[in-house]
Design a protein around this motif. Structure first.
Motif, mmCIF file in Angstrom:
data_model
loop_
_atom_site.group_PDB
_atom_site.id
_atom_site.type_symbol
_atom_site.label_atom_id
_atom_site.label_comp_id
_atom_site.label_asym_id
_atom_site.label_seq_id
_atom_site.Cartn_x
_atom_site.Cartn_y
_atom_site.Cartn_z
ATOM 1 N N UNK A 87 0.831 -1.201 0.000
ATOM 2 C CA UNK A 87 0.000 0.000 0.000
ATOM 3 C C UNK A 87 0.872 1.261 0.000
ATOM 4 N N UNK A 88 0.781 2.063 -1.066
ATOM 5 C CA UNK A 88 1.689 3.209 -1.154
ATOM 6 C C UNK A 88 1.435 4.218 -0.040
ATOM 7 N N UNK A 89 0.180 4.302 0.379
ATOM 8 C CA UNK A 89 -0.114 5.320 1.409
ATOM 9 C C UNK A 89 -0.162 4.708 2.805
ATOM 10 N N UNK A 90 0.275 3.436 2.871
ATOM 11 C CA UNK A 90 0.294 2.726 4.158
ATOM 12 C C UNK A 90 -1.077 2.736 4.834
ATOM 13 N N UNK A 93 -6.721 -0.604 6.314
ATOM 14 C CA UNK A 93 -8.061 -1.179 6.497
ATOM 15 C C UNK A 93 -8.462 -2.072 5.308
ATOM 16 N N UNK A 94 -8.986 -3.253 5.646
ATOM 17 C CA UNK A 94 -9.439 -4.213 4.624
ATOM 18 C C UNK A 94 -10.916 -4.500 4.885
ATOM 19 N N UNK A 95 -11.694 -4.568 3.804
ATOM 20 C CA UNK A 95 -13.114 -4.922 3.945
ATOM 21 C C UNK A 95 -13.331 -6.273 3.271
ATOM 22 N N UNK A 96 -13.944 -7.182 4.001
ATOM 23 C CA UNK A 96 -14.278 -8.477 3.414
ATOM 24 C C UNK A 96 -15.642 -8.887 3.977
ATOM 25 N N UNK A 97 -16.020 -10.160 3.891
ATOM 26 C CA UNK A 97 -17.324 -10.494 4.469
ATOM 27 C C UNK A 97 -17.259 -11.794 5.257
ATOM 28 N N UNK A 141 -8.886 5.146 5.079
ATOM 29 C CA UNK A 141 -7.799 4.232 5.454
ATOM 30 C C UNK A 141 -7.923 2.875 4.732
ATOM 31 N N UNK A 142 -8.993 2.715 3.929
ATOM 32 C CA UNK A 142 -9.238 1.398 3.310
ATOM 33 C C UNK A 142 -8.330 1.197 2.099
ATOM 34 N N UNK A 169 -14.628 3.751 -7.191
ATOM 35 C CA UNK A 169 -15.103 5.136 -7.023
ATOM 36 C C UNK A 169 -14.554 5.763 -5.755
ATOM 37 N N UNK A 170 -14.190 4.930 -4.792
ATOM 38 C CA UNK A 170 -13.690 5.467 -3.519
ATOM 39 C C UNK A 170 -12.178 5.259 -3.397
ATOM 40 N N UNK A 171 -11.537 4.929 -4.519
ATOM 41 C CA UNK A 171 -10.067 4.834 -4.544
ATOM 42 C C UNK A 171 -9.514 3.595 -3.856
#
Ligand code: PLP
Length: 380
Positions: A87-90, A93-97, A141-142, A169-171
């Motif tokens: 992650x370039x911006x360190x 946060x990860x979203x999964x289910x 942070x995602x 859309x949210x990068x």
């Protein structure tokens, strides 16, 4: 084993004859290392390129977007850990289910030990996530959204193109675990809009021990195995040419015949389910019949002891899977079905029946008759 009926194809599948024929020569003479510049090496390199082109066609991507791995679990680990570490911006946060395979859930859990924050989205009673909840869960942070294309227990197919639209859309990057979807529905990374997609050979008639990860061009994914520069520097280790060739062939067979395969699978599933539902009281389908893989059926039988059912089916040569994980001999209710909020009655006796293109209608109907007899006698 004669007189057996194998309906556990989400666990693993038989190797297709065409796949076996293509990989056998490598176990005899074609043992070159594709990194060698001499003729033997160049021969191996040529086969590596053929397999990569076939796999790229299966994904609908460029050849340099295909990374061969050892299995679906490795592909999932690589996608999620690779995205996190690179992650370039360190962002952390990860979203999964909640209904993901352990190779996603446990990867996220081990990243949590390293400081990641993980959101496990809930699933509804049919096994779907709420897209508004997905939107709300994404923060500045995602780094990644990882949602499977099709669930291994219920076959439920998530709307990945909508999910990736929201994430992009949210990068945020999108990964999808397409291990169960492969060979049963069309895979197209462009239409799905994902940055990474995992597959595993043994789920669609290639051998065990080979997988692949689609990595969108330009995504600098951290390697999990450091060493030589194989696989575009993303996965070191001398390439397993026999199994890579097998995977390439399985991809070609699936890609060229997907409509016919999916049609056959759906007709087996429909015939089996309709027969059972007409002959047994209190059968319920778990998941969503219409938005699920054409080969996967997850059903609950009320008032039936699942262990007796499985033993009796096995004695009659019918191989299916129970809907529960069995560790140290004690059956535990399925995490996926529990997350879907199934009642205890339905959780207690669950069968997953999963077909392959090699099953015949005759054996599937025979298995349905056997199942009906056993369930009805256990209910007495
Ligand atoms: N993802 C899903 C949805 C699966 O069903 C499986 C295997 O059951 C995997 C990942 C792991 O694949 P492999 O067995 O190749 O590691």
């Amino acid at each position: 084993m004669t007189n057996t009926i194998y309906l556990d194809n989400n666990a693993t599948t038989k190797v297709a004859d065409e796949v076996r024929e293509e990989l056998l020569p490598f176990l005899r003479g074609a043992y070159g290392n594709p990194s060698s510049i001499h003729a033997k090496g160049q021969e191996a390199k040529k086969y590596l390129e053929i397999a990569r082109a076939r796999t790229a066609r299966f994904f609908n991507c460029a050849v340099d977007e295909v990374v061969f791995t050892s299995c679906g679990s490795e592909s999932n680990n690589h996608a999620i850990k690779g995205a996190f570490f690179s992650s370039p911006k360190k962002r952390r946060h990860i979203v999964t289910c909640q209904s993901e395979h352990p190779s996603v859930i446990n990867t996220c859990e081990s990243l949590r030990q390293l400081g990641a924050a993980v959101t496990y989205l809930a699933v509804n009673s049919r096994g779907f996530i709420d897209l508004d909840e997905l939107k709300r869960s994404i923060t500045g942070d995602t780094i990644l959204v990882s949602i499977m294309l099709a669930n291994n227990e219920t076959g439920v197919i998530h709307n990945i193109s909508e999910i990736s639209d929201i994430a992009r859309g949210m990068g945020v990057l999108t990964h999808t675990d397409a291990v169960q979807a492969s060979g049963k529905m069309k895979i197209d990374v462009a239409k799905l809009g994902v940055d990474m997609l995992s597959i595993s050979g043994h789920k669609f008639h290639a051998p065990k021990g080979i997988g692949a990860l689609y990595v969108r061009k330009g995504l600098a994914l951290t390697s999990l195995i450091d060493g030589g520069g194989q696989e575009f520097g993303m996965r070191a280790g001398t390439e397993n040419i026999p199994y890579i060739t097998g995977l390439g062939k399985a991809c070609e067979l699936a890609h060229n015949n997907i409509d016919e395969i999916a049609g056959k699978l759906l007709s087996l599933k429909k015939g089996f389910y309709e027969k059972i539902a007409a002959a047994v009281a209190d059968v319920t389908l778990n998941g969503d019949y219409d938005s699920s893989l054409p080969n996967t059926l997850n059903i609950s039988f009320k008032g039936v002891d699942v262990q007796s059912l499985l033993i009796n089916l096995d004695l009659k040569g019918v191989m299916v899977s129970s809907g529960s994980a069995c560790s140290s001999g004690a059956p535990k209710a399925s995490r996926v079905l529990t997350a879907m909020g199934l009642s205890d009655d339905r959780l207690k006796c669950v069968l997953r029946v999963s077909f392959s293109r090699y099953n015949t209608n005759e054996e599937v109907m025979k298995a349905a008759d056997i199942l009906i007899d056993i369930v009805n006698s256990l209910k007495k």
